[in-house]
Scaffold this active site. Structure first.
Site, mmCIF file in Angstrom:
data_model
loop_
_atom_site.group_PDB
_atom_site.id
_atom_site.type_symbol
_atom_site.label_atom_id
_atom_site.label_comp_id
_atom_site.label_asym_id
_atom_site.label_seq_id
_atom_site.Cartn_x
_atom_site.Cartn_y
_atom_site.Cartn_z
ATOM 1 N N PRO A 117 0.756 -1.314 0.268
ATOM 2 C CA PRO A 117 -0.179 -0.322 0.018
ATOM 3 C C PRO A 117 0.558 1.300 -0.355
ATOM 4 C CG PRO A 117 -0.259 -1.398 2.147
ATOM 5 C CD PRO A 117 0.743 -2.029 0.700
ATOM 6 N N GLU A 144 3.311 -6.765 8.379
ATOM 7 C CA GLU A 144 3.109 -5.715 8.330
ATOM 8 C C GLU A 144 4.030 -5.276 6.883
ATOM 9 O OE1 GLU A 144 2.306 -3.436 9.779
ATOM 10 O OE2 GLU A 144 1.028 -4.741 10.848
ATOM 11 N N ARG A 186 -3.443 -8.724 -20.717
ATOM 12 C CA ARG A 186 -4.312 -8.606 -21.117
ATOM 13 C C ARG A 186 -3.802 -7.616 -22.122
ATOM 14 N NH1 ARG A 186 -7.238 -4.234 -20.468
ATOM 15 N NH2 ARG A 186 -9.424 -4.877 -21.441
ATOM 16 N N ASP A 201 -10.108 1.034 -24.169
ATOM 17 C CA ASP A 201 -10.312 0.367 -22.341
ATOM 18 C C ASP A 201 -10.370 1.801 -22.106
ATOM 19 O OD1 ASP A 201 -10.614 -1.681 -22.240
ATOM 20 O OD2 ASP A 201 -8.529 -2.264 -21.838
HETATM 21 N N1 ADE Z 1 -1.144 -5.203 0.140
HETATM 22 C C1 ADE Z 1 -1.417 -4.733 1.125
HETATM 23 N N2 ADE Z 1 -2.916 -3.779 0.493
HETATM 24 C C2 ADE Z 1 -1.938 -3.748 -0.733
HETATM 25 C C3 ADE Z 1 -2.007 -2.461 -1.340
HETATM 26 N N3 ADE Z 1 -3.549 -1.759 -1.434
HETATM 27 N N4 ADE Z 1 -1.674 -2.581 -2.892
HETATM 28 C C4 ADE Z 1 -0.693 -3.326 -3.278
HETATM 29 N N5 ADE Z 1 -0.567 -4.812 -1.976
HETATM 30 C C5 ADE Z 1 -0.745 -3.821 -1.226
#
Ligand code: ADE
Length: 299
Positions: A117, A144, A186, A201
Site C-alpha cells: 500500500p 506488516e 491482457r 478501455d
Molecule cells: N498489500 C496490502 N494492501 C495493498 C495494496 N493496496 N496494494 C498492493 N499491495 C497491498
C-alpha cells in the site's frame, strides 16, 4: 512473458489457472511459476516472520528466506530462459510453448514487483510498461511487510517496482498480484481475442487517457421497459463515437473529478467543447484547467 510469484500462500494464486490468464498460460503466452517462500526457511517451524525492531504492532517478514528465494528464482529463471524454455507473448502471436526464443537474453534479470500500500499507484500506464518486460517476479508480503533490506539489496541486482493497487490495506499482497497479472496479461500481444479490444478501455493511452469508459449495451433493444439509446442502433459510426465520448466525459466528471483536472483544452474539438459546456464545464485559462460552473458560483 515469464512470471514468478514467491508467496507463503501459493494456493491463493489458483485463479491464475482460470479465464484469460489461464488461457494465456495454456497457449504458452505466459509462463507462470509459483514458489512457496517457506521452502527457503531453515528452521523446523518454517518461520517467515519476526517482531519489528523499534517495537510496534504486527510482525515483519524476515530477510533470510526472501533473500534465498530471490537468489534461487533468479538462477532458475535465467537457466530456463537461456535454454529457451517457457513462453514468449512478445514473439509472433501463436508462436506457442517451447518456441525456443524465450524473449529474455541469457543472463537477464526479472523486474521485481513488490505489491504494497505504500508503493506508487498501479495504473494502466504502469501495467503497459510492465507488459513490455520479458520477465516479472512478484514478492507479495503478509503481515506488516518485508524487511526493508530485502528490497534495497534486490534493487542492486534488478529493477524494483513497489506498487499499490489502491488506497486501502489488504491482508496481504497476493490479491494485488492477481490484479496486476490480469491487467498486464491482457495487454500482451495475442492474449485478447480482438487486438483492438483494449483500445477503448478507460485510461487507455490516446483518446481514452484520463477518461472513464461510458456505458455499454447488448440485445435485446428493449428490456424491462428500458430502451438502448437510439444512437447506438443508428449505424452511424461518427455519431456513435461522439456519443460514446460524451458519455465518457459525463461519467468521468461524476466519478473522477480529479481526472477532469488533468484535461487540456487542446484535446477537445469544437463539438466536444460544447458537450463539456453542457456538463457545466468551462475552461479557466488562468488556472489551466476546466472548472465546473457550480464551483465557480460557490467561490
Ligand atoms: N498489500 C496490502 N494492501 C495493498 C495494496 N493496496 N496494494 C498492493 N499491495 C497491498
Amino acid at each position: 512473458m515469464r512470471i514468478d510469484v514467491i508467496t507463503i500462500f501459493p494456493e491463493y494464486l489458483e485463479p491464475l489457472n482460470v479465464s484469460l490468464v489461464g488461457k494465456a498460460r495454456a497457449r504458452g503466452q505466459l509462463d507462470v511459476h509459483l514458489h512457496d517462500l517457506r521452502s527457503w526457511t531453515t528452521d523446523v517451524h518454517r518461520t517467515v516472520d519476526d517482531t519489528p525492531y523499534g517495537g510496534g504492532p504486527g510482525m515483519v517478514m524476515k530477510p533470510e528466506p526472501w533473500g534465498a528465494a530471490l537468489d534461487a528464482v533468479l538462477a532458475q529463471g535465467a537457466d530456463a530462459l537461456a535454454s529457451g524454455e517457457g513462453a514468449d507473448a512478445g514473439a509472433a502471436a501463436g508462436a506457442g510453448e517451447g518456441s525456443g526464443d524465450g524473449g529474455v537474453p541469457a543472463g537477464e534479470v526479472p523486474t521485481l514487483v513488490v505489491p504494497t500500500p505504500s508503493g506508487r499507484p498501479f495504473t494502466q500506464e504502469l501495467a503497459q510498461e510492465l507488459a513490455g518486460r520479458p520477465w516479472l517476479a512478484f514478492a507479495p508480503a503478509r503481515y506488516e511487510g518485508i524487511d526493508r533490506r530485502v528490497i534495497e539489496e534486490a534493487a542492486t541486482r534488478m529493477p524494483v517496482v513497489e506498487a499499490s493497487i489502491g488506497d486501502y490495506v489488504l491482508a496481504g499482497g497476493e490479491v494485488a498480484v492477481l490484479v496486476m497479472v490480469e491487467a498486464i496479461a491482457r495487454l500482451l500481444p495475442g492474449v485478447l481475442g480482438n487486438a483492438e479490444s483494449h483500445r477503448d478501455d478507460s485510461f487507455a493511452p490516446g483518446a481514452m487517457a484520463d477518461l472513464l469508459e461510458g456505458p455499454v449495451y447488448t440485445k435485446p433493444a428493449e428490456w424491462r421497459g428500458r430502451e438502448v439509446p437510439e444512437v447506438l442502433l443508428s449505424g452511424h459510426h461518427g455519431k456513435i463515437a461522439r456519443w460514446r465520448r460524451e458519455q465518457a466525459f459525463a461519467r468521468t466528471l461524476a466519478h473522477r473529478p480529479d481526472l477532469v483536472d488533468r484535461w487540456q483544452l487542446g484535446a477537445f474539438d469544437k463539438k466536444e467543447r460544447e458537450a463539456l459546456s453542457v456538463l457545466g464545464l468551462r475552461w479557466d485559462g488562468e488556472a489551466g484547467r476546466f472548472r465546473s460552473v457550480a464551483d465557480a458560483v460557490e467561490e
